[in-house]
Design a protein around this motif. Structure first.
Motif, PDB file in Angstrom:
ATOM      1  N   THR A   1      14.602 -49.743  -9.210  1.00 40.09           N
ATOM      2  CA  THR A   1      15.754 -48.942  -8.785  1.00 40.09           C
ATOM      3  C   THR A   1      17.045 -49.449  -9.406  1.00 40.09           C
ATOM      4  O   THR A   1      17.851 -48.680  -9.939  1.00 40.09           O
ATOM      5  CB  THR A   1      15.879 -48.958  -7.251  1.00 40.09           C
ATOM      6  N   MET A   2      17.252 -50.766  -9.353  1.00 43.53           N
ATOM      7  CA  MET A   2      18.477 -51.338  -9.906  1.00 43.53           C
ATOM      8  C   MET A   2      18.526 -51.210 -11.429  1.00 43.53           C
ATOM      9  O   MET A   2      19.602 -51.074 -12.004  1.00 43.53           O
ATOM     10  CB  MET A   2      18.594 -52.805  -9.506  1.00 43.53           C
ATOM     11  N   THR A   3      17.374 -51.226 -12.067  1.00 44.89           N
ATOM     12  CA  THR A   3      17.333 -51.039 -13.515  1.00 44.89           C
ATOM     13  C   THR A   3      17.874 -49.668 -13.895  1.00 44.89           C
ATOM     14  O   THR A   3      18.655 -49.530 -14.841  1.00 44.89           O
ATOM     15  CB  THR A   3      15.890 -51.189 -14.041  1.00 44.89           C
ATOM     16  N   LEU A   4      17.492 -48.649 -13.142  1.00 41.19           N
ATOM     17  CA  LEU A   4      17.983 -47.295 -13.401  1.00 41.19           C
ATOM     18  C   LEU A   4      19.488 -47.200 -13.168  1.00 41.19           C
ATOM     19  O   LEU A   4      20.195 -46.481 -13.881  1.00 41.19           O
ATOM     20  CB  LEU A   4      17.239 -46.289 -12.512  1.00 41.19           C
ATOM     21  N   ILE A   5      19.979 -47.928 -12.161  1.00 36.72           N
ATOM     22  CA  ILE A   5      21.419 -47.924 -11.864  1.00 36.72           C
ATOM     23  C   ILE A   5      22.200 -48.695 -12.924  1.00 36.72           C
ATOM     24  O   ILE A   5      23.282 -48.287 -13.355  1.00 36.72           O
ATOM     25  CB  ILE A   5      21.679 -48.523 -10.469  1.00 36.72           C
ATOM     26  N   LEU A   6      21.633 -49.833 -13.363  1.00 40.19           N
ATOM     27  CA  LEU A   6      22.337 -50.703 -14.305  1.00 40.19           C
ATOM     28  C   LEU A   6      22.348 -50.168 -15.737  1.00 40.19           C
ATOM     29  O   LEU A   6      23.189 -50.580 -16.531  1.00 40.19           O
ATOM     30  CB  LEU A   6      21.703 -52.097 -14.305  1.00 40.19           C
ATOM     31  N   LEU A   7      21.421 -49.271 -16.050  1.00 45.88           N
ATOM     32  CA  LEU A   7      21.351 -48.761 -17.420  1.00 45.88           C
ATOM     33  C   LEU A   7      22.682 -48.170 -17.888  1.00 45.88           C
ATOM     34  O   LEU A   7      23.218 -48.609 -18.911  1.00 45.88           O
ATOM     35  CB  LEU A   7      20.223 -47.739 -17.548  1.00 45.88           C
ATOM     36  N   PRO A   8      23.269 -47.223 -17.156  1.00 46.93           N
ATOM     37  CA  PRO A   8      24.579 -46.720 -17.622  1.00 46.93           C
ATOM     38  C   PRO A   8      25.696 -47.741 -17.411  1.00 46.93           C
ATOM     39  O   PRO A   8      26.637 -47.811 -18.202  1.00 46.93           O
ATOM     40  CB  PRO A   8      24.799 -45.466 -16.761  1.00 46.93           C
ATOM     41  N   LEU A   9      25.583 -48.550 -16.333  1.00 47.84           N
ATOM     42  CA  LEU A   9      26.629 -49.523 -16.017  1.00 47.84           C
ATOM     43  C   LEU A   9      26.786 -50.565 -17.122  1.00 47.84           C
ATOM     44  O   LEU A   9      27.897 -51.010 -17.423  1.00 47.84           O
ATOM     45  CB  LEU A   9      26.311 -50.206 -14.687  1.00 47.84           C
ATOM     46  N   THR A  10      25.672 -50.956 -17.737  1.00 51.84           N
ATOM     47  CA  THR A  10      25.699 -51.965 -18.796  1.00 51.84           C
ATOM     48  C   THR A  10      26.570 -51.538 -19.965  1.00 51.84           C
ATOM     49  O   THR A  10      27.200 -52.370 -20.623  1.00 51.84           O
ATOM     50  CB  THR A  10      24.267 -52.261 -19.287  1.00 51.84           C
ATOM     51  N   PHE A  11      26.608 -50.244 -20.218  1.00 52.49           N
ATOM     52  CA  PHE A  11      27.411 -49.740 -21.337  1.00 52.49           C
ATOM     53  C   PHE A  11      28.852 -49.409 -20.920  1.00 52.49           C
ATOM     54  O   PHE A  11      29.680 -49.080 -21.756  1.00 52.49           O
ATOM     55  CB  PHE A  11      26.757 -48.490 -21.929  1.00 52.49           C
ATOM     56  N   MET A  12      29.128 -49.539 -19.608  1.00 52.87           N
ATOM     57  CA  MET A  12      30.464 -49.205 -19.110  1.00 52.87           C
ATOM     58  C   MET A  12      31.337 -50.432 -18.877  1.00 52.87           C
ATOM     59  O   MET A  12      32.556 -50.315 -18.787  1.00 52.87           O
ATOM     60  CB  MET A  12      30.346 -48.404 -17.803  1.00 52.87           C
ATOM     61  N   VAL A  13      30.705 -51.618 -18.740  1.00 52.07           N
ATOM     62  CA  VAL A  13      31.470 -52.839 -18.463  1.00 52.07           C
ATOM     63  C   VAL A  13      31.350 -53.795 -19.642  1.00 52.07           C
ATOM     64  O   VAL A  13      30.421 -53.706 -20.438  1.00 52.07           O
ATOM     65  CB  VAL A  13      30.974 -53.533 -17.174  1.00 52.07           C
ATOM     66  N   ASP A  14      32.300 -54.701 -19.714  1.00 50.23           N
ATOM     67  CA  ASP A  14      32.306 -55.691 -20.796  1.00 50.23           C
ATOM     68  C   ASP A  14      32.125 -57.109 -20.281  1.00 50.23           C
ATOM     69  O   ASP A  14      32.444 -58.068 -20.969  1.00 50.23           O
ATOM     70  CB  ASP A  14      33.621 -55.607 -21.582  1.00 50.23           C
ATOM     71  N   ASN A  15      31.597 -57.227 -19.063  1.00 49.29           N
ATOM     72  CA  ASN A  15      31.426 -58.537 -18.449  1.00 49.29           C
ATOM     73  C   ASN A  15      29.975 -58.715 -18.044  1.00 49.29           C
ATOM     74  O   ASN A  15      29.483 -58.035 -17.134  1.00 49.29           O
ATOM     75  CB  ASN A  15      32.346 -58.677 -17.232  1.00 49.29           C
ATOM     76  N   PHE A  16      29.279 -59.635 -18.701  1.00 47.86           N
ATOM     77  CA  PHE A  16      27.863 -59.864 -18.405  1.00 47.86           C
ATOM     78  C   PHE A  16      27.660 -60.363 -16.982  1.00 47.86           C
ATOM     79  O   PHE A  16      26.708 -59.986 -16.311  1.00 47.86           O
ATOM     80  CB  PHE A  16      27.295 -60.884 -19.399  1.00 47.86           C
ATOM     81  N   MET A  17      28.579 -61.220 -16.509  1.00 49.58           N
ATOM     82  CA  MET A  17      28.464 -61.774 -15.162  1.00 49.58           C
ATOM     83  C   MET A  17      28.558 -60.680 -14.107  1.00 49.58           C
ATOM     84  O   MET A  17      27.906 -60.754 -13.068  1.00 49.58           O
ATOM     85  CB  MET A  17      29.550 -62.824 -14.925  1.00 49.58           C
ATOM     86  N   PHE A  18      29.336 -59.655 -14.387  1.00 46.50           N
ATOM     87  CA  PHE A  18      29.479 -58.549 -13.439  1.00 46.50           C
ATOM     88  C   PHE A  18      28.143 -57.839 -13.227  1.00 46.50           C
ATOM     89  O   PHE A  18      27.798 -57.453 -12.113  1.00 46.50           O
ATOM     90  CB  PHE A  18      30.527 -57.560 -13.931  1.00 46.50           C
ATOM     91  N   VAL A  19      27.394 -57.671 -14.312  1.00 44.31           N
ATOM     92  CA  VAL A  19      26.082 -57.017 -14.229  1.00 44.31           C
ATOM     93  C   VAL A  19      25.170 -57.806 -13.297  1.00 44.31           C
ATOM     94  O   VAL A  19      24.476 -57.247 -12.446  1.00 44.31           O
ATOM     95  CB  VAL A  19      25.443 -56.879 -15.627  1.00 44.31           C
ATOM     96  N   GLY A  20      25.175 -59.143 -13.447  1.00 45.49           N
ATOM     97  CA  GLY A  20      24.355 -59.986 -12.590  1.00 45.49           C
ATOM     98  C   GLY A  20      24.828 -59.994 -11.155  1.00 45.49           C
ATOM     99  O   GLY A  20      24.031 -59.981 -10.209  1.00 45.49           O
ATOM    100  N   MET A  21      26.149 -59.999 -10.967  1.00 40.68           N
ATOM    101  CA  MET A  21      26.717 -60.032  -9.621  1.00 40.68           C
ATOM    102  C   MET A  21      26.430 -58.750  -8.849  1.00 40.68           C
ATOM    103  O   MET A  21      26.395 -58.755  -7.623  1.00 40.68           O
ATOM    104  CB  MET A  21      28.228 -60.256  -9.710  1.00 40.68           C
ATOM    105  N   VAL A  22      26.198 -57.664  -9.559  1.00 39.22           N
ATOM    106  CA  VAL A  22      25.882 -56.404  -8.893  1.00 39.22           C
ATOM    107  C   VAL A  22      24.460 -56.418  -8.356  1.00 39.22           C
ATOM    108  O   VAL A  22      24.200 -56.000  -7.226  1.00 39.22           O
ATOM    109  CB  VAL A  22      26.070 -55.213  -9.868  1.00 39.22           C
ATOM    110  N   GLN A  23      23.520 -56.923  -9.168  1.00 34.78           N
ATOM    111  CA  GLN A  23      22.113 -56.756  -8.814  1.00 34.78           C
ATOM    112  C   GLN A  23      21.574 -57.771  -7.814  1.00 34.78           C
ATOM    113  O   GLN A  23      20.830 -57.400  -6.889  1.00 34.78           O
ATOM    114  CB  GLN A  23      21.246 -56.748 -10.062  1.00 34.78           C
ATOM    115  N   PHE A  24      21.928 -59.050  -7.941  1.00 39.22           N
ATOM    116  CA  PHE A  24      21.264 -60.061  -7.116  1.00 39.22           C
ATOM    117  C   PHE A  24      21.566 -59.946  -5.618  1.00 39.22           C
ATOM    118  O   PHE A  24      20.655 -60.114  -4.799  1.00 39.22           O
ATOM    119  CB  PHE A  24      21.582 -61.455  -7.649  1.00 39.22           C
ATOM    120  N   PRO A  25      22.803 -59.655  -5.190  1.00 40.47           N
ATOM    121  CA  PRO A  25      23.019 -59.433  -3.756  1.00 40.47           C
ATOM    122  C   PRO A  25      22.193 -58.262  -3.216  1.00 40.47           C
ATOM    123  O   PRO A  25      21.731 -58.302  -2.069  1.00 40.47           O
ATOM    124  CB  PRO A  25      24.526 -59.151  -3.658  1.00 40.47           C
ATOM    125  N   VAL A  26      22.019 -57.235  -4.052  1.00 38.53           N
ATOM    126  CA  VAL A  26      21.218 -56.083  -3.633  1.00 38.53           C
ATOM    127  C   VAL A  26      19.761 -56.490  -3.460  1.00 38.53           C
ATOM    128  O   VAL A  26      19.094 -56.088  -2.500  1.00 38.53           O
ATOM    129  CB  VAL A  26      21.335 -54.936  -4.662  1.00 38.53           C
TER     130      VAL A  26
END
Length: 260
Positions: A178-203
């Motif tokens: 589920t998070m992979t599907l959510i992160l797919l567009p998000l990865t191309f929208m942000v420029d911070n790698f840490m932000f991508v990780g901070m989104v998924q692990f709490p979930v």
């Protein structure tokens, strides 16, 4: 052209089905017409867009009533939902496509500004190797999580280690997919790698706590304590596992130790 096919035996198990529409042995449907483009579209709609489809039902119920899906499989229910290994295989496919699409983008937004050139190369090598063996690493996560979970719930006898394995085949696969599907567009929208990780692990943590609370039917206070224990044990195991992985990669030549 005659579109009818003469069928006397089941193509799946060989059972005689000349007078049947469905195989009396394995239940497979008797196909008497040649495949057409219309058939393909119809089958696709039936299998993937039908709300009664077992995959759609499994996906929704792992959010709304995960205990029914997981306990059902553990106690022998096999037809209503996608089986545990099948669901894991679907997730591996999704994450594999995600890795293929975002690998270059993730390397682009990773920050190596605090590293020397050699250290940055080492980190990049670790990143490449992790992506290369992503499917294997994902599968290895399941028994590790099951072991941690069994240790945390050692005072409960409701589920054994193997049943914890089934829990994570479903729950881990579900939230990662589920998070992979959510992160797919998000990865191309942000420029911070840490932000991508901070989104998924709490979930991940919240969802797993939610599933275990539903399975064990325990209070909010107890699941918070169990989650804290899980994180402590998991942190220790993560450091040990990470060290072992790095040592193996160094010995195998997958990465090189920076030299002066």
């Amino acid at each position: 052209m005659n579109n009818l096919i003469s069928i006397t035996n089941c193509k799946n198990c060989g059972q005689q089905i000349e007078t049947h529409n469905f195989c009396p042995d394995c239940g497979a449907k008797k196909i008497t017409k040649r495949i057409t483009f219309k058939n393909l579209i119809s089958e696709f709609v039936d299998r993937f867009l039908n709300l009664d489809n077992s995959f759609i039902k499994t996906f929704i119920h792992l959010f709304t009533k995960p205990e029914e899906v997981i306990n059902g499989y553990i106690h022998g229910l096999r037809k209503r939902y996608v089986n545990a290994f099948g669901y894991f295989a679907i997730t591996i496919t999704i994450t594999g496509i995600y890795a293929f699409l975002v690998k270059d983008r993730l390397k682009e937004i990773m920050s190596f500004s605090g590293f020397s050139e050699q250290q940055a190369q080492m980190q990049s090598s670790i990143f490449d190797t992790t992506f290369q063996y992503q499917s294997i690493l994902s599968f290895l996560m399941i028994p590790l999580l099951a072991l941690l979970s069994r240790l945390v719930f050692l005072n409960y006898k409701k589920y054994n280690l193997t049943e914890h394995f089934v829990i994570y085949l479903y729950a881990y696969s579900h939230i990662v997919g589920t998070m992979t599907l959510i992160l797919l567009p998000l990865t191309f929208m942000v420029d911070n790698f840490m932000f991508v990780g901070m989104v998924q692990f709490p979930v991940y943590i919240f969802y797993m706590a939610y599933v275990l609370k539903r399975l064990y039917q325990i209070s909010l206070k107890k699941i918070l304590i169990k989650t804290l224990l899980f994180l402590i044990y998991g942190g220790i195991l993560y450091m040990i596992t990470g060290l072992v992985v790095v040592i193996i990669m160094i010995l195998s030549g997958a990465i090189e130790i920076p030299t002066k």
